[in-house]
Design an enzyme around this catalytic site. Sequence first.
Site, PDB file in Angstrom:
ATOM      1  N   SER A 186     -15.494  24.057  46.254  1.00  8.80           N
ATOM      2  CA  SER A 186     -14.909  24.843  47.342  1.00  8.80           C
ATOM      3  C   SER A 186     -15.283  26.307  47.151  1.00  8.80           C
ATOM      4  O   SER A 186     -15.366  26.800  46.013  1.00  8.80           O
ATOM      5  CB  SER A 186     -13.390  24.702  47.358  1.00  8.80           C
ATOM      6  N   TYR A 200      -5.378  23.791  43.050  1.00  7.26           N
ATOM      7  CA  TYR A 200      -6.573  23.314  43.757  1.00  7.26           C
ATOM      8  C   TYR A 200      -7.793  24.153  43.382  1.00  7.26           C
ATOM      9  O   TYR A 200      -8.872  23.616  43.086  1.00  7.26           O
ATOM     10  CB  TYR A 200      -6.315  23.381  45.258  1.00  7.26           C
TER      11      TYR A 200
END
Length: 298
Positions: A186, A200
Amino acid sequence: MLTGRVAIVTGAANGLGRAYATRLAAAGAHVVIVDIAGDAAHATAAAIASNIAAEAASPVADSTNAADSTNAAGTTNAAGTVDGTRATVMSVAAPAGTAEAYHADVTDAGQVARVVADVVARWRRIDALVNNAGGALLPSAPFDAFDQSQWARILDVNLTAQWLCAAAVVPHMRRAGYGKIVNVSSTTVSRGGPIGLAPYIAAKAGVVGLTRALARELGQDGIRVNAIAPGYIPVDTPKDVHTPQAAAALRARMVAEQCLPVLGTPEDLSPIVEFLCSPTSDFITGQVLNADAGWVHV
């Protein structure tokens, strides 16, 4: 470009994973969808097969269809079980691709091993693995508001599962002397935000490290390992980590911060995944490709 190749895509029942699986099948791959959402995974496999069959259908095709048999349009429907893990197979004749779905938890080493064993028994090869399963999983919160079990779960799904899946497929790729692993990270790793996603972001940072370590270790075996780091791509998923109001505000802010003021779609990312799974990228390994309209501008 991928005709005859076998690609496993985890977390492909919905969202970005579904787009990746659809693209790979359209390129001719035998796509194996692995997802904990079994019904949605089966539906995605059926939709992919239906789309490909419709495109490949000839004027002489009829509507004959029977379980565990091939119809005149070249579509095979079969259902089986792998140690309690249900598999649904929907196939169309070459050069079009195929799609099959397995209901499995990619954080469970036993379930991953059984899926991989079944895929190898069926296709005799695994050419590509797209480690897509993951997500923030929980509503955004201060880093110290998560308890240890929540932290561990987010890391398990986003990082440990990628290691487990890679460990399961690498022996088969090593024997073939070739393979492609595409890990999904990401762009939040490069920016450290948005705030509220610490577990995350930490897990996705681990994916970058894992990608580079595996590329270094597996290069001598002909296995290429790369990562794609998507930017903000709104998708429909079973769990939302933002309220509708917060999601709208985040969408506007992300677009404003990008070099290109456009809202991305899954179809902006799926060609990149196809490229990284294809022979065209054979000279590339150990790289992290940001696909984010310039949100991470370095």
